[in-house]
Design an enzyme around this catalytic site. Structure first.
Site, short mmCIF file in Angstrom:
data_model
loop_
_atom_site.label_atom_id
_atom_site.label_comp_id
_atom_site.label_asym_id
_atom_site.label_seq_id
_atom_site.Cartn_x
_atom_site.Cartn_y
_atom_site.Cartn_z
N SER A 101 0.84 -1.20 0.00
CA SER A 101 0.00 0.00 0.00
C SER A 101 0.88 1.25 0.00
CB SER A 101 -0.88 0.01 1.25
OG SER A 101 -0.08 0.31 2.37
N LYS A 102 0.20 2.36 -0.22
CA LYS A 102 0.90 3.64 -0.24
C LYS A 102 1.61 3.88 1.09
CE LYS A 102 -0.61 8.37 0.09
NZ LYS A 102 0.67 8.85 0.57
N ARG A 103 0.95 3.41 2.17
CA ARG A 103 1.55 3.62 3.49
C ARG A 103 2.89 2.91 3.65
NH1 ARG A 103 -2.15 1.86 7.59
NH2 ARG A 103 -3.89 2.08 6.16
N ASP A 149 5.43 5.14 2.10
CA ASP A 149 5.76 6.28 2.96
C ASP A 149 6.68 5.83 4.10
OD1 ASP A 149 4.12 7.71 1.37
OD2 ASP A 149 2.39 7.70 2.73
#
Ligand code: GLU
Length: 508
Positions: free
Chosen positions: A264-266, A269
């Site tokens: 996921s994008k998380r 990050d």
């Protein structure tokens, strides 16, 4: 194989995840390998989830990756339009067809009634808490209401949905190219909404109708759509389109680096890598998410890496041009199990491209980085620096971090290194060396190298006492490529002036 027609069918609900790029890539490779067509269809029927800029972003991303579609929203294809919102009026007749043939029904239940039904089934534990072949007979729909009542509601303009009437007891069998035979009992499926009173189809209806009308032969998409596939098969049957049903291939998930769950994008990050091809700015919050392009990835490296996330060639080869991929790709060599994303491997791919791309191209990219910082240098020097430094970095912008000293003389000197390696005599040694350097002609790496050797031999100054100081004077730190190479690029004048400056400035 007859020429396949495949489509990438994203919904413009945000930026395209790298998993989406992989889906597009596999569709593209499959089409190209078999001389077929690759379509881009924008599935934007869900107005609530529409995000401004997302469609443009998707197209820009595919173009950056070189995945040009043969038919799509901006082309004049024979089966257009290719944006579902522009096809809106086509779907009603298909919903009507299913209503007329008894494969669908009108439902008028309110959100409260739906909630009540779920709660009731949950508490009675009589089945799945969903609108399905069991529960529908206790709900407000055209199966339970009289014809007159249904007509009255429709003419009064009540809100309604058209639901698919899932067969009660049918084994739905689907042959998936990647997963083999998938069987589902129809009683497990819910009666999905196909069409709403605002005139909009849902994903399922629009997707199947468009695949049919656009003569799609293979549906290649992410695993998250596998649960929808039995309904799609049933829809094909209900429309009487069974003989034109496409073949399905559901691609494995992209997993987090530790293999635990979907990437996921998380994760990006948290672990510091992009999950999107291009940088994306959220139109509502202004939040920026990093992209592979902006992070300095070559598109070829990105595409190469993505290609291997789920597919393997059956050999050890890891580096492929897009043309090789087109030739070698096959859905049969796509695995079932999730593909773990490895951020370090991503960098490795970029490094491989960085060292094998023609040097002039890398230098051109590097020049852009320099321009951005207001730095300039002559073309020949730029080539030399690029050549010397590229083995040591993974990304073009890193060339500047590693090679910044070529463009600006050191302002400061690494204190730790100086404390360890710089002694009061270092300045004396270096100033003696300057005399020797003045005599070197031409000032080329080899000549410099020999002169340094000679200097060490004739003066008896140990290399360990001279070279680290020399490096500190030229670079400002204890790192960097070979000294004579650095001096050759800096030139005689600049090298000598840096040495003199350090001899004056560094005091330990
Ligand atoms: N619109 C769907 C998506 O956003 C398409 C799924 C499919 O390919 O059928 O992924």
């Amino acid at each position: 194989m007859t020429k396949p027609r495949v489509r990438f069918a994203p919904s413009p609900t945000g930026p395209l995840h790298m998993g989406g790029v992989r889906t597009a890539l596999y569709n593209y490779l499959f089409a190209k390998k078999h001389g077929g067509h690759f379509l881009l269809r924008i599935e934007d029927t869900d107005q609530n989830r529409y995000v401004p800029g997302a469609e443009q972003y998707i197209m820009d991303s595919l173009r950056w990756c070189g995945l040009q579609w043969d038919e799509g929203p901006d082309t004049d294809g024979p089966y257009g339009p290719y944006r579902q919102s522009e096809r809106k009026d086509m779907y009603r007749q298909y919903a009507m067809q299913l209503l007329e043939t008894g494969h669908a029904y009108y439902a008028f239940d309110t959100p409260e009634e739906l909630e009540e039904m779920r709660k009731r089934i949950e508490s009675e534990k009589t089945g799945n808490p969903q609108y399905d072949s069991r529960s529908r007979l206790s709900m407000k729909n055209s199966l339970t209401l009289s014809d007159a009542e249904v007509q009255q509601r429709l003419t009064a303009g009540s809100n309604y949905v058209v639901r698919f009437k899932t067969p009660e007891n049918e084994e739905v069998v689907l042959e998936d190219i990647i997963r083999g035979t998938v069987k589902v009992q129809s009683w497990q499926l819910d009666d999905k909404v196909l069409f709403k009173s605002d005139g909009m189809p849902t994903y399922h209806l629009a997707n199947v109708v468009d695949d049919y009308l656009m003569k799609i032969t293979h549906v290649i998409r992410g695993e998250e759509w596998l649960p929808s596939a039995p309904l799609h098969v049933l829809l094909y049957k209900s429309f009487g389109w069974e003989s034109s049903m496409p073949q399905f291939a559901h691609l494995p998930l992209l997993l987090k680096p530790d293999g635990n769950g979907k990437l996921s994008k998380r994760d990006g990050d948290r672990l510091g890598f992009p999950v999107f091809p291009l940088q994306w700015t959220d139109p509502y919050t202004g939040e920026k998410s990093s992209g592979y392009r902006e992070s300095g990835y070559f598109k070829e490296a990105f595409v190469n890496m993505i290609a291997l996330m789920g597919w393997n060639p059956g050999t050890d080869q890891e580096l492929f041009t897009i043309h090789e991929l087109m030739e070698l790709f096959s859905l049969e060599r796509v695995g079932k199990s999730g593909a773990k994303f490895d951020p370090e491997k991503a960098k490795w791919f970029n490094h491989q491209y960085l060292i094998s791309t023609p040097i002039e191209e890398v230098a051109k990219d590097f020049e852009k980085v320099l321009d951005g910082k207001g730095l300039k240098t002559e073309p020949e020097k730029l080539l030399k620096i690029t050549e010397l430094m590229r083995e040591r970095v993974n990304f073009v912008p890193e060339l500047l971090t590693q090679a910044g000293f070529f463009f600006e003389a050191p302002e400061n000197y690494d204190e730790n290194f100086a404390r360890k390696k710089w002694t009061p005599e270092t300045s004396v040694f270096l100033l003696r060396l300057v005399e020797k350097l003045n005599l070197i002609n031409p000032f080329y790496a080899e000549e410099i190298h020999d002169a340094l050797q000679q200097f060490i031999e004739t003066t008896g100054i140990p290399a360990g006492k001279l070279m680290p100081g020399l490096r500190l004077a030229l670079v400002g730190s204890g790192t960097g490529p070979e000294i004579s190479q650095i001096m050759a690029i800096l030139g005689k004048g600049e090298s000598i002036s840096r040495i003199k400056r350090a001899a004056e400035k560094i005091m330990v």
